[in-house]
Design a protein around this motif. Structure first.
Motif, PDB file in Angstrom:
ATOM      1  N   LEU A 156       0.825  -1.212   0.000  1.00 41.56           N
ATOM      2  CA  LEU A 156       0.000   0.000   0.000  1.00 41.56           C
ATOM      3  C   LEU A 156       0.855   1.257   0.000  1.00 41.56           C
ATOM      4  O   LEU A 156       0.592   2.200  -0.754  1.00 41.56           O
ATOM      5  N   LEU A 157       1.909   1.266   0.823  1.00 49.08           N
ATOM      6  CA  LEU A 157       2.704   2.484   1.000  1.00 49.08           C
ATOM      7  C   LEU A 157       3.598   2.782  -0.205  1.00 49.08           C
ATOM      8  O   LEU A 157       3.917   3.946  -0.453  1.00 49.08           O
ATOM      9  N   GLY A 158       4.003   1.762  -0.951  1.00 44.70           N
ATOM     10  CA  GLY A 158       4.817   2.010  -2.149  1.00 44.70           C
ATOM     11  C   GLY A 158       4.089   2.880  -3.163  1.00 44.70           C
ATOM     12  O   GLY A 158       4.583   3.955  -3.530  1.00 44.70           O
ATOM     13  N   PRO A 159       2.899   2.454  -3.628  1.00 43.83           N
ATOM     14  CA  PRO A 159       2.143   3.317  -4.544  1.00 43.83           C
ATOM     15  C   PRO A 159       1.763   4.656  -3.916  1.00 43.83           C
ATOM     16  O   PRO A 159       1.703   5.676  -4.611  1.00 43.83           O
ATOM     17  N   LEU A 160       1.507   4.651  -2.593  1.00 40.47           N
ATOM     18  CA  LEU A 160       1.148   5.897  -1.924  1.00 40.47           C
ATOM     19  C   LEU A 160       2.302   6.894  -1.972  1.00 40.47           C
ATOM     20  O   LEU A 160       2.094   8.110  -2.138  1.00 40.47           O
ATOM     21  N   SER A 161       3.533   6.387  -1.863  1.00 40.27           N
ATOM     22  CA  SER A 161       4.697   7.282  -1.930  1.00 40.27           C
ATOM     23  C   SER A 161       4.866   7.857  -3.343  1.00 40.27           C
ATOM     24  O   SER A 161       5.490   8.905  -3.514  1.00 40.27           O
ATOM     25  N   ARG A 169       1.785  -5.141 -14.093  1.00 40.92           N
ATOM     26  CA  ARG A 169       2.864  -4.871 -15.036  1.00 40.92           C
ATOM     27  C   ARG A 169       4.210  -5.332 -14.478  1.00 40.92           C
ATOM     28  O   ARG A 169       5.021  -5.935 -15.196  1.00 40.92           O
ATOM     29  N   LEU A 170       4.450  -5.084 -13.191  1.00 43.63           N
ATOM     30  CA  LEU A 170       5.707  -5.496 -12.567  1.00 43.63           C
ATOM     31  C   LEU A 170       5.836  -7.018 -12.559  1.00 43.63           C
ATOM     32  O   LEU A 170       6.920  -7.559 -12.827  1.00 43.63           O
ATOM     33  N   CYS A 171       4.737  -7.715 -12.253  1.00 47.62           N
ATOM     34  CA  CYS A 171       4.769  -9.183 -12.211  1.00 47.62           C
ATOM     35  C   CYS A 171       4.985  -9.782 -13.592  1.00 47.62           C
ATOM     36  O   CYS A 171       5.427 -10.943 -13.701  1.00 47.62           O
ATOM     37  N   THR A 217      14.376  -9.978  -8.365  1.00 49.13           N
ATOM     38  CA  THR A 217      13.792  -9.825  -7.032  1.00 49.13           C
ATOM     39  C   THR A 217      13.884 -11.129  -6.250  1.00 49.13           C
ATOM     40  O   THR A 217      14.210 -11.136  -5.058  1.00 49.13           O
ATOM     41  N   LEU A 218      13.617 -12.255  -6.915  1.00 50.10           N
ATOM     42  CA  LEU A 218      13.717 -13.559  -6.245  1.00 50.10           C
ATOM     43  C   LEU A 218      15.156 -13.863  -5.841  1.00 50.10           C
ATOM     44  O   LEU A 218      15.404 -14.388  -4.744  1.00 50.10           O
ATOM     45  N   TYR A 219      16.125 -13.528  -6.712  1.00 48.58           N
ATOM     46  CA  TYR A 219      17.536 -13.704  -6.352  1.00 48.58           C
ATOM     47  C   TYR A 219      17.874 -12.901  -5.089  1.00 48.58           C
ATOM     48  O   TYR A 219      18.512 -13.401  -4.152  1.00 48.58           O
ATOM     49  N   GLY A 220      17.440 -11.631  -5.075  1.00 47.14           N
ATOM     50  CA  GLY A 220      17.720 -10.776  -3.926  1.00 47.14           C
ATOM     51  C   GLY A 220      17.058 -11.276  -2.664  1.00 47.14           C
ATOM     52  O   GLY A 220      17.646 -11.230  -1.567  1.00 47.14           O
ATOM     53  N   ALA A 221      15.827 -11.771  -2.793  1.00 44.89           N
ATOM     54  CA  ALA A 221      15.083 -12.254  -1.627  1.00 44.89           C
ATOM     55  C   ALA A 221      15.759 -13.471  -1.002  1.00 44.89           C
ATOM     56  O   ALA A 221      15.915 -13.560   0.223  1.00 44.89           O
ATOM     57  N   MET A 222      16.181 -14.406  -1.830  1.00 45.45           N
ATOM     58  CA  MET A 222      16.835 -15.608  -1.299  1.00 45.45           C
ATOM     59  C   MET A 222      18.186 -15.277  -0.672  1.00 45.45           C
ATOM     60  O   MET A 222      18.573 -15.874   0.332  1.00 45.45           O
ATOM     61  N   ALA A 238       7.478  -0.541  -7.436  1.00 45.19           N
ATOM     62  CA  ALA A 238       8.531  -1.544  -7.613  1.00 45.19           C
ATOM     63  C   ALA A 238       9.263  -1.793  -6.297  1.00 45.19           C
ATOM     64  O   ALA A 238       9.547  -2.945  -5.937  1.00 45.19           O
ATOM     65  N   ALA A 239       9.566  -0.719  -5.568  1.00 46.99           N
ATOM     66  CA  ALA A 239      10.237  -0.862  -4.272  1.00 46.99           C
ATOM     67  C   ALA A 239       9.362  -1.633  -3.295  1.00 46.99           C
ATOM     68  O   ALA A 239       9.851  -2.456  -2.514  1.00 46.99           O
ATOM     69  N   ALA A 240       8.048  -1.364  -3.324  1.00 45.28           N
ATOM     70  CA  ALA A 240       7.121  -2.046  -2.429  1.00 45.28           C
ATOM     71  C   ALA A 240       7.045  -3.533  -2.733  1.00 45.28           C
ATOM     72  O   ALA A 240       7.114  -4.379  -1.829  1.00 45.28           O
ATOM     73  N   LEU A 241       6.907  -3.876  -4.021  1.00 49.88           N
ATOM     74  CA  LEU A 241       6.804  -5.283  -4.396  1.00 49.88           C
ATOM     75  C   LEU A 241       8.126  -6.007  -4.167  1.00 49.88           C
ATOM     76  O   LEU A 241       8.141  -7.161  -3.715  1.00 49.88           O
TER      77      LEU A 241
END
Length: 338
Positions: free
Chosen positions: A36-41, A180-182, A191-196, A315-318
């Motif tokens: 929620l806060l990503g798009p809000l920003s 669109r991001l997905c 993103t998956l590389y960074g998350a792991m 993008a930052a939020a997701l």
């Protein structure tokens, strides 16, 4: 507060598994507000979200400081996480606002290093605080750090989202942006590389306090100093990463980092299966794993954000949500392992 987990377990008369879960609860708190806060920003600006997040984290820290049991401590950690989620997603969004593609690789290399080094440096500070003053003082110091950041943000951070308040917040547009991001392959994969990669760091700090202090009888100060190995390797890998970017593609560097992680993890696994692994082997293997992570996190972050500049906040939020959800799942599973 990782070095204090065994002490908190004894003081509140709960199992080590219950105390380890407080890390997953904090990460869960970080996850919930981000989408929620990503798009809000993107619509009201980055600075307002950051300032609000800092104040929420201060409230959560105060609850942790006064906690009389695990329920109140977990509630405080959850609220701390809510505020931290609002802060962290905007760090990535601000970088995407300000820097072009060529600069972004270097900038995200620094941000990736900070994300990696902070969990390694924190136990060193926390261990000394616990040894001298007790575990509650850690949360008092966290509050002091948050207040200092709040002052710096208010005095020196400009609003980097120049399009803020020019467009209204819309649920339909927000969902379309996430869709669109997905569908952006480079964003999802990196993103998956960074998350792991981040999950590996947090799993280590979920398990290592009990493993090294209780099973291997290491003192809290010695445990804190063992984190220096991790810090040194992460800093060295960051320096090497900046140098390698002049000669190699980010893809090649990511593959080198992944290979180092696999080799070190395989070595530690084989040693642990065949004999009782010594502290030296555990720390040396961990150091090489962290070195590999240092070659990955900044590069995958820059690659993920490269094609989505107009959706920096979303993008930052997701990115943050996927990172923390995977991290929370991994730490929750790890906290229940024997």
């Amino acid at each position: 507060y990782a070095p204090a987990l065994p002490v908190i377990s004894r003081e509140f008369h709960v199992s080590s598994h219950a105390v380890k879960l407080s890390i997953s609860i904090y990460l869960l708190g970080m996850t919930l507000p981000q989408l929620l806060l990503g798009p809000l920003s993107d619509t009201i600006g980055r600075k307002k979200i950051i300032v609000t997040g800092l104040l929420v984290s201060l409230i959560g820290g105060a609850m942790c400081y006064d906690a009389l049991g695990m329920t109140m401590l977990n509630t405080g950690r959850f609220i701390q996480g809510l505020g931290a989620g609002a802060i962290s997603l905007n760090a990535r969004a601000i970088a995407r606002d300000v820097f072009g593609n060529k600069q972004l690789l270097k900038v995200f290399a620094f941000i990736g290093t900070a994300i990696s080094v902070a969990p390694a440096l924190a136990p060193l500070i926390g261990g000394y605080l616990q040894h001298e003053y007790g575990w509650r003082v850690m949360f008092f110091c966290m509050a002091g750090m948050l207040f200092l950041i709040w002052l710096l943000v208010q005095c020196f951070l400009p609003e980097t989202n120049q399009n803020a308040e020019k467009k209204a917040f819309s649920v339909r547009i927000t969902l379309n942006n996430y869709r669109r991001l997905c569908l952006t392959k480079s964003f999802v994969i990196n993103t998956l590389y960074g998350a792991m990669s981040f999950a590996i760091i947090m799993v280590y700090y979920t398990l290592s306090p009990h493993l090294l202090q209780v099973v291997y009888h290491m003192s809290v100060l010695h445990y804190s100093w063992s984190c220096v190995f991790v810090i040194v390797m992460l800093v060295l890998s960051r320096l090497l990463n900046v140098c390698l970017l002049r000669r190699l593609s980010s893809t090649r560097i990511i593959l080198i980092g992944a290979a180092l992680i696999w080799l070190a993890a395989l070595f530690l696994s084989l040693v642990s299966l065949s004999t009782h692994a010594s502290i030296e082997i555990i720390l040396l293997s961990t150091a090489f794993i962290m070195f590999g992570i240092g070659l990955i996190v900044g590069n995958v972050m820059a690659r993920a954000f490269k094609e989505v500049r107009d959706l920096a906040g979303s993008a930052a939020a997701l990115y943050g949500t996927m990172q923390i959800v995977i991290c929370a799942i991994c730490t929750a599973i790890a906290s229940h392992l024997p």
